[in-house]
Structure formats: structure tokens, C-alpha cells
Design an enzyme around this catalytic site. Structure first.
Site, PDB file in Angstrom:
ATOM      1  N   HIS A 412     106.956  70.747  43.090  1.00 22.24           N
ATOM      2  CA  HIS A 412     106.888  70.396  41.675  1.00 22.24           C
ATOM      3  C   HIS A 412     106.821  68.888  41.452  1.00 22.24           C
ATOM      4  O   HIS A 412     106.543  68.425  40.334  1.00 22.24           O
ATOM      5  CB  HIS A 412     108.082  70.985  40.917  1.00 22.24           C
ATOM      6  CG  HIS A 412     107.733  71.492  39.558  1.00 22.24           C
ATOM      7  ND1 HIS A 412     106.760  70.911  38.774  1.00 22.24           N
ATOM      8  CD2 HIS A 412     108.219  72.535  38.832  1.00 22.24           C
ATOM      9  CE1 HIS A 412     106.664  71.573  37.625  1.00 22.24           C
ATOM     10  NE2 HIS A 412     107.530  72.562  37.640  1.00 22.24           N
ATOM     11  N   ASP A 416     101.922  70.519  39.072  1.00 22.91           N
ATOM     12  CA  ASP A 416     102.484  71.083  37.850  1.00 22.91           C
ATOM     13  C   ASP A 416     102.252  72.589  37.812  1.00 22.91           C
ATOM     14  O   ASP A 416     101.285  73.101  38.401  1.00 22.91           O
ATOM     15  CB  ASP A 416     101.838  70.438  36.613  1.00 22.91           C
ATOM     16  CG  ASP A 416     102.160  68.959  36.515  1.00 22.91           C
ATOM     17  OD1 ASP A 416     103.246  68.561  36.990  1.00 22.91           O
ATOM     18  OD2 ASP A 416     101.340  68.205  35.967  1.00 22.91           O
TER      19      ASP A 416
END
Length: 440
Positions: A412, A416
């Protein structure tokens, strides 16, 4: 007699130490030149160390799981003849190595051997031994006395072969079963199980406790543990799962296999890889590696695809180089070659490093979904799950379809959730319309 100190050589991979995976020799063993001494593990591969001399082993550097620095003493060997190991140089080596030159000259005839096993187990003291009834059951139920011992004077017990076989499977002493009608029947066994399971009854194997085991985590298993821990510790994972209809893809795969000639048989994996390679150029953030210390993300133009492979030593990830440049038949052949090399322990360090994105699959054990752990320093890993046939709506009709969940875990910090979802949707389109896999 002269002591020869065999030092761990520089294996040529830029490492400073290696791990002892297992010994092939023990203290007191007589060895020959070029005989294997130990298996040593580097960051990527296991290398066998061979003796340059013949002689008798008088000291070993450690036990399986210990780390040995490059250039330090691994094995001390007693060789015959004064010129066997250049005594002057050897004396200097012994002086520079504390403890190594102080080996007792008199080696016992039956020296203690260090084991080369990576698993050590000891039976737990105090566990009860198998009951006499079970031992007796293995010898014949019709000659068991009520106390569980074999009584040759006891009258034969009336029971059919099927009843005897079932009683033996359950570990029941027939001498303790009451026959309602003179002959022991299955109903009598059922009643004994429900109401009469006293001291004489012991369940079959499932009810016996096994000795505890203490397993030392070494070699490949330790590497896996360290890598997985580092991945989960440093990478904030998130997982996205999508359902894909692979009915048309499976039909095309069946047609390709039916007309493959002498080409390798296709599994789903080569077709999935083709889809990945076609989708990745638009989502270059997925085919990347993140150097978190330097704060740099490298997005790769070529797809060097890691292929998680289960082996006897544990999980290994051989790499398909330039997967985007291979057709499905070349991919199928390379998948087989690399998997065989990994499972046989013949994969090279180059074949086990440098991947930019990884695919992991449990095959028929794939389950409903997975949350795969990223192969650090990559930023994404993809896991196809088991294909199942279920009814689905096609307009107003209900038809049978082959469905598969596809899981993807991403870093992450780099990827995204929106990008991961868009990438999987692009891959879904390719797999559900398989003609697009071969369209320019």
C-alpha cells in the site's frame, strides 16, 4: 600425522557467512578426497562442501543451524604424512584460529557423531504404553482373556469376520463385548461403544498420543521464516479478490491441448501469465520493486515473473525471465523446467532471484480465496484460486459456468487500492475474453 584445517571458502555470491544445513561426516569418520563434508546454505542456494584431502575428521565447526563466517574453520582433518598439509603454513593457521589448533591428538576409536538431521525428536517420558488389550487385538481377538492378555485356553468367541475386522479397527477386545444372542454382532459393538467402554476399551490409532517433537528451524525453512516475517513487518499489505468466469478460457485451453502435438500440456498458469504480461504495461506500478531504505521504486519494463513452488525443502520462487517475450508453449516448458529444478535442488541462484512480480497458486487445493504474502522487495503478488462449476444467470437463463476467484496482495506504500482493482479488472477482461490474449 598433520592437522589440516578446511576453511569455508568464498562461494562467490558476495556473502559473509553461510549456514550449516547438515553434516555428511562425523567426528572420527575416515574420509576420502572429494568426499562431501557438509551442506551449506547461502541466501539463495544450498552448496555441498567437499574435502580437498583424505584423512580422519577430528573436529567440526558447529551443528545444523549454526552460521559459519567465510574463511573460518569448518572441519579439522587429521591427515597422514608430514607433507600432506604444508606443516609450516598449517601451524600458522592453527595459531591464528583460537581453539582449532588445540584438538586432542588422541581421537577415541568410537567418537561421538554429530547428527546431520535437521529435525530432533525425543519421546516424552512418562507416557503410558499401548494397552495390553490393543496388543492382544493385533494377535487375535478370539484368544484374549478379560485382562487383555493372550489366553490360549479361552474358548473361541463367536463373531463373523466382518465383526472381527471392525472390532480390530476400533481397538475393541471382543472378550469384553457382551453378545445379546450368543454371537457377537455389529449391534453388540455399537452397544459397547455407547455404554460399555470401560478400562478395557481403547480407541484406534486416532486416540493414542504421539511423542512431542522439537524441530530446529534451519536451512530453507529458516530463510522462509525470515523473509516472510520481514515482508509482513515492513510492508502494509492489502488484498483484493475478484471472481472471474473462466468457462471460455478453459474451453480454449482444452482445444489447444487437444491439438498440441508434441508441445507441452497447458495448465491455466501459462494463459494467466500471458494475460498478466498484456495488462502490466498500463499498470507499471505493479511490476516494480521498492527499496524502502533508499526510498526508490523501480518500475520494470520486462516481466521477470516469480513462480512460487512448493518443494520438500519449503517454498522456493524460481523466476521466468522475460516472460513477456515468450508464447504459451514456451511458458509451459519453462514452468516445468524451473519447477523440476527447484524441487530437485538444482536451481541456480540466478534462477531464484531477480523477480519483479510473483504468481502463487495452490492448484487443486486453491480454496475460495487467499491472502498471499508479498515476495519482498516486490510490490504485488497474484494468487489464482480453485476453479469451481456453479450455476449463473446468462440473461434470463441459468447455465453452468466455471468460476475462479483471483486474489492480489499489494504494497500500500506503492500501490493504491484503486490501481489494484483497475489492474485486476483489466486482467479479468482478458481472461473472460481469451481471444484477446492473442490479439495485437
Amino acid at each position: 600425522m598433520t592437522r589440516f584445517i578446511f576453511r569455508l571458502p568464498d562461494i562467490g555470491e558476495g556473502i559473509s557467512e553461510a549456514e550449516i544445513v547438515g553434516w555428511h561426516v562425523a567426528v572420527g569418520d575416515r574420509i576420502e578426497e572429494d568426499q562431501e563434508l557438509a551442506d551449506m546454505m547461502t541466501d539463495k542456494a544450498t552448496v555441498a562442501m567437499e574435502s580437498p584431502v583424505a584423512g580422519t575428521v577430528i573436529e567440526l565447526a558447529g551443528e545444523p543451524g549454526d552460521m559459519v563466517p567465510i574463511g573460518s574453520a569448518l572441519v579439522v582433518i587429521e591427515v597422514e604424512g608430514e607433507d600432506a598439509a604444508e606443516p609450516a603454513a598449517q601451524e600458522q593457521i592453527e595459531a591464528e584460529t583460537p581453539g582449532v589448533g588445540e584438538v586432542d591428538e588422541t581421537v577415541p576409536e568410537e567418537a561421538s557423531a554429530r547428527t546431520s538431521d535437521s529435525v530432533h525428536s525425543e519421546p516424552v517420558k512418562g507416557l503410558p504404553s499401548s494397552s495390553a488389550n490393543v496388543r492382544g487385538a493385533e494377535q487375535g481377538f478370539d484368544k484374549l482373556s478379560p485382562n487383555g492378555g493372550v489366553d490360549h485356553a479361552a474358548p473361541s468367541i463367536l463373531a463373523s469376520p466382518a465383526v472381527r475386522a471392525r472390532a480390530k479397527e476400533l481397538g475393541i477386545d471382543l472378550a469384553q463385548v457382551k453378545a445379546a444372542q450368543g454371537r457377537i454382532r455389529h449391534a453388540d459393538l455399537d452397544a459397547f461403544l455407547l455404554y460399555g467402554a470401560g478400562e478395557g476399551y481403547r480407541p484406534a490409532v486416532s486416540g493414542r498420543a504421539r511423542p512431542d517433537e522439537t524441530v530446529k528451524v534451519i536451512g530453507m525453512r529458516r530463510r522462509i521464516a525470515e523473509n516472510m516475517s520481514a515482508s509482513k513487518r515492513h510492508i502494509p499489505h492489502f488484498t483484493y479478490v475478484e471472481e472471474i468466469d473462466v468457462t471460455a478460457l478453459e474451453a480454449m485451453r482444452a482445444d489447444l491441448n487437444a491439438h498440441r502435438g508434441d508441445k507441452p500440456r497447458l495448465t491455466l498458469l501459462p494463459l494467466l501469465i500471458v494475460g498478466l504480461c498484456k495488462a502490466l504495461p498500463e499498470f507499471s506500478m505493479m511490476n516494480a520493486r521498492y527499496d524502502d531504505e533508499a526510498g526508490v521504486v523501480t518500475r520494470y519494463g520486462a516481466v521477470h515473473l516469480g513462480m512460487a513452488t512448493q518443494t520438500d525443502a519449503g517454498l522456493m520462487v524460481p523466476v521466468i525471465r522475460d516472460a513477456q517475450a515468450r508464447n504459451i508453449w514456451q511458458l509451459a516448458a519453462e514452468i516445468t523446467r524451473l519447477a523440476d529444478a527447484a524441487r530437485s535442488g538444482e536451481a541456480t541462484s540466478e534462477e531464484l532471484s531477480g523477480s519483479t512480480i510473483t504468481v502463487t497458486s495452490l492448484g487443486p487445493l486453491g480454496g475460495i480465496m487467499t491472502t498471499p504474502v508479498i515476495n519482498r522487495p516486490e510490490v504485488a503478488i497474484i494468487g489464482p484460486n480453485r476453479i469451481v462449476e456453479r450455476p449463473v444467470f446468462r440473461g434470463k437463463e441459468v447455465v453452468a459456468a466455471k468460476l475462479m476467484n483471483l486474489s492480489i496482495s499489494c504494497d500500500h506504500r506503492v500501490v493504491d487500492g484503486w490501481d489494484a482493482a483497475r489492474f485486476v479488472q483489466a486482467l479479468k477482461l482478458l481472461l473472460e475474453t481469451p481471444v484477446l490474449l492473442f490479439a495485437d
